[in-house]
Design a protein around this motif. Structure first.
Motif, PDB file in Angstrom:
ATOM      1  N   PHE A 261       0.829  -1.213   0.000  1.00  0.00           N
ATOM      2  CA  PHE A 261       0.000   0.000   0.000  1.00  0.00           C
ATOM      3  C   PHE A 261       0.858   1.256   0.000  1.00  0.00           C
ATOM      4  O   PHE A 261       0.565   2.229  -0.707  1.00  0.00           O
ATOM      5  CB  PHE A 261      -0.928  -0.011   1.226  1.00  0.00           C
ATOM      6  CG  PHE A 261      -1.779   1.219   1.350  1.00  0.00           C
ATOM      7  CD1 PHE A 261      -2.896   1.393   0.550  1.00  0.00           C
ATOM      8  CD2 PHE A 261      -1.470   2.216   2.267  1.00  0.00           C
ATOM      9  CE1 PHE A 261      -3.687   2.532   0.649  1.00  0.00           C
ATOM     10  CE2 PHE A 261      -2.238   3.350   2.378  1.00  0.00           C
ATOM     11  CZ  PHE A 261      -3.357   3.513   1.574  1.00  0.00           C
ATOM     12  N   TYR A 262       1.929   1.222   0.771  1.00  0.00           N
ATOM     13  CA  TYR A 262       2.842   2.368   0.802  1.00  0.00           C
ATOM     14  C   TYR A 262       3.410   2.650  -0.591  1.00  0.00           C
ATOM     15  O   TYR A 262       3.438   3.797  -1.044  1.00  0.00           O
ATOM     16  CB  TYR A 262       3.981   2.085   1.784  1.00  0.00           C
ATOM     17  CG  TYR A 262       5.098   3.107   1.741  1.00  0.00           C
ATOM     18  CD1 TYR A 262       5.024   4.279   2.488  1.00  0.00           C
ATOM     19  CD2 TYR A 262       6.231   2.904   0.940  1.00  0.00           C
ATOM     20  CE1 TYR A 262       6.042   5.214   2.443  1.00  0.00           C
ATOM     21  CE2 TYR A 262       7.251   3.834   0.900  1.00  0.00           C
ATOM     22  CZ  TYR A 262       7.153   4.987   1.650  1.00  0.00           C
ATOM     23  OH  TYR A 262       8.152   5.919   1.590  1.00  0.00           O
ATOM     24  N   ASN A 263       3.852   1.603  -1.265  1.00  0.00           N
ATOM     25  CA  ASN A 263       4.410   1.776  -2.613  1.00  0.00           C
ATOM     26  C   ASN A 263       3.362   2.298  -3.588  1.00  0.00           C
ATOM     27  O   ASN A 263       3.678   3.097  -4.482  1.00  0.00           O
ATOM     28  CB  ASN A 263       4.977   0.449  -3.116  1.00  0.00           C
ATOM     29  CG  ASN A 263       6.183  -0.012  -2.307  1.00  0.00           C
ATOM     30  OD1 ASN A 263       6.942   0.803  -1.780  1.00  0.00           O
ATOM     31  ND2 ASN A 263       6.351  -1.314  -2.188  1.00  0.00           N
ATOM     32  N   ASP A 264       2.125   1.857  -3.422  1.00  0.00           N
ATOM     33  CA  ASP A 264       1.057   2.301  -4.323  1.00  0.00           C
ATOM     34  C   ASP A 264       0.754   3.791  -4.161  1.00  0.00           C
ATOM     35  O   ASP A 264       0.642   4.523  -5.147  1.00  0.00           O
ATOM     36  CB  ASP A 264      -0.214   1.483  -4.079  1.00  0.00           C
ATOM     37  CG  ASP A 264      -0.089   0.060  -4.596  1.00  0.00           C
ATOM     38  OD1 ASP A 264       0.778  -0.181  -5.463  1.00  0.00           O
ATOM     39  OD2 ASP A 264      -0.846  -0.812  -4.133  1.00  0.00           O
ATOM     40  N   VAL A 265       0.611   4.235  -2.916  1.00  0.00           N
ATOM     41  CA  VAL A 265       0.237   5.633  -2.691  1.00  0.00           C
ATOM     42  C   VAL A 265       1.377   6.589  -3.025  1.00  0.00           C
ATOM     43  O   VAL A 265       1.121   7.759  -3.379  1.00  0.00           O
ATOM     44  CB  VAL A 265      -0.245   5.858  -1.235  1.00  0.00           C
ATOM     45  CG1 VAL A 265      -1.459   4.998  -0.935  1.00  0.00           C
ATOM     46  CG2 VAL A 265       0.873   5.584  -0.235  1.00  0.00           C
TER      47      VAL A 265
ATOM     48  N   GLU B 177     -10.477  -0.148  -6.458  1.00  0.00           N
ATOM     49  CA  GLU B 177     -10.802  -1.542  -6.759  1.00  0.00           C
ATOM     50  C   GLU B 177      -9.857  -2.503  -6.052  1.00  0.00           C
ATOM     51  O   GLU B 177     -10.267  -3.568  -5.578  1.00  0.00           O
ATOM     52  CB  GLU B 177     -10.737  -1.773  -8.270  1.00  0.00           C
ATOM     53  CG  GLU B 177     -11.805  -1.031  -9.056  1.00  0.00           C
ATOM     54  CD  GLU B 177     -11.661  -1.247 -10.544  1.00  0.00           C
ATOM     55  OE1 GLU B 177     -10.741  -1.997 -10.957  1.00  0.00           O
ATOM     56  OE2 GLU B 177     -12.448  -0.659 -11.311  1.00  0.00           O
ATOM     57  N   LYS B 178      -8.605  -2.128  -5.971  1.00  0.00           N
ATOM     58  CA  LYS B 178      -7.600  -3.009  -5.366  1.00  0.00           C
ATOM     59  C   LYS B 178      -7.813  -3.176  -3.869  1.00  0.00           C
ATOM     60  O   LYS B 178      -7.643  -4.282  -3.333  1.00  0.00           O
ATOM     61  CB  LYS B 178      -6.203  -2.456  -5.648  1.00  0.00           C
ATOM     62  CG  LYS B 178      -5.072  -3.330  -5.130  1.00  0.00           C
ATOM     63  CD  LYS B 178      -3.718  -2.778  -5.550  1.00  0.00           C
ATOM     64  CE  LYS B 178      -2.579  -3.676  -5.070  1.00  0.00           C
ATOM     65  NZ  LYS B 178      -1.251  -3.168  -5.510  1.00  0.00           N
ATOM     66  N   TYR B 179      -8.174  -2.092  -3.178  1.00  0.00           N
ATOM     67  CA  TYR B 179      -8.286  -2.147  -1.722  1.00  0.00           C
ATOM     68  C   TYR B 179      -9.723  -2.064  -1.227  1.00  0.00           C
ATOM     69  O   TYR B 179      -9.963  -1.783  -0.048  1.00  0.00           O
ATOM     70  CB  TYR B 179      -7.454  -1.020  -1.102  1.00  0.00           C
ATOM     71  CG  TYR B 179      -5.969  -1.195  -1.340  1.00  0.00           C
ATOM     72  CD1 TYR B 179      -5.227  -2.122  -0.618  1.00  0.00           C
ATOM     73  CD2 TYR B 179      -5.318  -0.448  -2.319  1.00  0.00           C
ATOM     74  CE1 TYR B 179      -3.869  -2.286  -0.838  1.00  0.00           C
ATOM     75  CE2 TYR B 179      -3.955  -0.613  -2.547  1.00  0.00           C
ATOM     76  CZ  TYR B 179      -3.242  -1.539  -1.802  1.00  0.00           C
ATOM     77  OH  TYR B 179      -1.893  -1.714  -2.035  1.00  0.00           O
ATOM     78  N   GLU B 180     -10.660  -2.345  -2.101  1.00  0.00           N
ATOM     79  CA  GLU B 180     -12.057  -2.361  -1.693  1.00  0.00           C
ATOM     80  C   GLU B 180     -12.295  -3.465  -0.665  1.00  0.00           C
ATOM     81  O   GLU B 180     -11.850  -4.605  -0.831  1.00  0.00           O
ATOM     82  CB  GLU B 180     -12.955  -2.574  -2.914  1.00  0.00           C
ATOM     83  CG  GLU B 180     -14.441  -2.505  -2.602  1.00  0.00           C
ATOM     84  CD  GLU B 180     -15.281  -2.708  -3.841  1.00  0.00           C
ATOM     85  OE1 GLU B 180     -16.507  -2.548  -3.748  1.00  0.00           O
ATOM     86  OE2 GLU B 180     -14.708  -3.051  -4.895  1.00  0.00           O
ATOM     87  N   ASN B 181     -12.999  -3.098   0.414  1.00  0.00           N
ATOM     88  CA  ASN B 181     -13.308  -4.036   1.501  1.00  0.00           C
ATOM     89  C   ASN B 181     -12.059  -4.578   2.198  1.00  0.00           C
ATOM     90  O   ASN B 181     -12.080  -5.665   2.782  1.00  0.00           O
ATOM     91  CB  ASN B 181     -14.149  -5.215   0.996  1.00  0.00           C
ATOM     92  CG  ASN B 181     -15.474  -4.775   0.416  1.00  0.00           C
ATOM     93  OD1 ASN B 181     -16.103  -3.817   0.905  1.00  0.00           O
ATOM     94  ND2 ASN B 181     -15.926  -5.444  -0.632  1.00  0.00           N
ATOM     95  N   LYS B 182     -10.978  -3.821   2.135  1.00  0.00           N
ATOM     96  CA  LYS B 182      -9.745  -4.184   2.835  1.00  0.00           C
ATOM     97  C   LYS B 182      -9.431  -3.108   3.870  1.00  0.00           C
ATOM     98  O   LYS B 182      -9.902  -1.971   3.768  1.00  0.00           O
ATOM     99  CB  LYS B 182      -8.591  -4.329   1.845  1.00  0.00           C
ATOM    100  CG  LYS B 182      -8.744  -5.517   0.898  1.00  0.00           C
ATOM    101  CD  LYS B 182      -7.529  -5.650  -0.021  1.00  0.00           C
ATOM    102  CE  LYS B 182      -7.674  -6.841  -0.945  1.00  0.00           C
ATOM    103  NZ  LYS B 182      -6.502  -7.001  -1.844  1.00  0.00           N
ATOM    104  N   PRO B 183      -8.618  -3.440   4.864  1.00  0.00           N
ATOM    105  CA  PRO B 183      -8.305  -2.444   5.905  1.00  0.00           C
ATOM    106  C   PRO B 183      -7.713  -1.154   5.355  1.00  0.00           C
ATOM    107  O   PRO B 183      -7.938  -0.066   5.921  1.00  0.00           O
ATOM    108  CB  PRO B 183      -7.304  -3.189   6.801  1.00  0.00           C
ATOM    109  CG  PRO B 183      -7.589  -4.632   6.588  1.00  0.00           C
ATOM    110  CD  PRO B 183      -8.017  -4.753   5.161  1.00  0.00           C
ATOM    111  N   GLU B 184      -6.964  -1.251   4.267  1.00  0.00           N
ATOM    112  CA  GLU B 184      -6.324  -0.047   3.708  1.00  0.00           C
ATOM    113  C   GLU B 184      -7.325   1.007   3.259  1.00  0.00           C
ATOM    114  O   GLU B 184      -7.004   2.197   3.195  1.00  0.00           O
ATOM    115  CB  GLU B 184      -5.429  -0.437   2.520  1.00  0.00           C
ATOM    116  CG  GLU B 184      -4.170  -1.202   2.893  1.00  0.00           C
ATOM    117  CD  GLU B 184      -4.406  -2.673   3.068  1.00  0.00           C
ATOM    118  OE1 GLU B 184      -3.430  -3.412   3.307  1.00  0.00           O
ATOM    119  OE2 GLU B 184      -5.579  -3.108   2.961  1.00  0.00           O
ATOM    120  N   SER B 185      -8.548   0.575   2.940  1.00  0.00           N
ATOM    121  CA  SER B 185      -9.558   1.537   2.468  1.00  0.00           C
ATOM    122  C   SER B 185     -10.006   2.499   3.559  1.00  0.00           C
ATOM    123  O   SER B 185     -10.660   3.516   3.269  1.00  0.00           O
ATOM    124  CB  SER B 185     -10.775   0.784   1.921  1.00  0.00           C
ATOM    125  OG  SER B 185     -11.392   0.002   2.933  1.00  0.00           O
ATOM    126  N   SER B 186      -9.649   2.199   4.808  1.00  0.00           N
ATOM    127  CA  SER B 186     -10.003   3.089   5.916  1.00  0.00           C
ATOM    128  C   SER B 186      -8.868   4.045   6.280  1.00  0.00           C
ATOM    129  O   SER B 186      -9.045   4.907   7.154  1.00  0.00           O
ATOM    130  CB  SER B 186     -10.405   2.267   7.149  1.00  0.00           C
ATOM    131  OG  SER B 186      -9.311   1.483   7.603  1.00  0.00           O
TER     132      SER B 186
END
Length: 213
Positions: free
Chosen positions: A94-98, A137-146
């Motif tokens: 997630f860090y690399n993505d953002v 789409e990648k982080y939908e319904n995952k903790p990262e989405s919060s």
């Protein structure tokens, strides 16, 4: 006297034959068309090749590298070895993505600063929107989405999309709209204000993304 002369003649004739036989033996007839036919000396008996000097190694024989009893095991249970020697990657996906969004946002901010044309600005915003949709789409319904970084990316993407549409509509309708309450939305002053607010929001977002752990 005659008898003595005959004996002397026979003696001289015998000496001549011996002399000729001697030279005939030492000087054999050589056929030059066949090369050298004489006898060569055996050099192997007279000259022996010198043996190379081999220096003994100055170090002991190395152990077999694959020998299990000679290799010290890796101290994987030692946190110092794991964290420092192995340099374990602590960054998350997630860090690399953002972090990729920082460059996109900086280019939009530069576009506003340099007063780029509507089409170039719209293309930069479109690229941001596509990547933000993929992130959702990648982080939908995952903790990262919060996470706050995730929410800020979605927010700034929608904000930039609205401003881009406003600029495009203003270019399309400005020739037909009078400067009334309806036309004021597409006025130059209003668009500049929206761009200014977007630039400030982008800078805040970049600051948030740079502090993601």
């Amino acid at each position: 006297m005659r008898k003595l002369f005959i004996i002397f003649f026979i003696f001289c004739f015998a000496q001549a034959n011996c002399f000729g036989a001697f030279f005939k033996k030492d000087n054999p007839k050589v056929d030059t068309s066949q090369g050298y036919v004489g006898k060569l000396p055996d050099l192997t008996t007279e000259h022996k090749p010198s043996e190379p000097n081999v220096s003994p190694p100055i170090f002991d024989k190395a152990y077999d590298f694959n020998s299990a009893d000679k290799i010290k095991p890796t101290p994987t249970d030692d946190p110092v070895f794991v964290n420092i020697i192995l340099k374990k990657d602590k960054t998350s996906e997630f860090y690399n993505d953002v972090q990729e969004f920082i460059d996109m946002l900086e280019k939009i901010s530069d576009s506003i600063e340099s007063h780029e044309d509507v089409q170039r600005f719209a293309s930069r915003v479109y690229y941001l929107n596509v990547n933000a949709d993929y992130l959702c789409e990648k982080y939908e319904n995952k903790p990262e989405s919060s996470y706050s970084a995730f929410k800020q990316i979605v927010k700034i993407s929608n904000n930039a999309k609205e401003v881009s549409k406003l600029r495009s509509d203003a270019e399309k309708y400005k020739k037909y709209l009078a400067y009334t309450d309806t036309g004021a939305e597409y006025s130059k002053n209003n668009i500049e204000m929206e761009l200014f607010n977007l630039k400030n929001a982008i800078e805040r977002t970049i600051s948030i993304l740079k502090n993601v752990q």
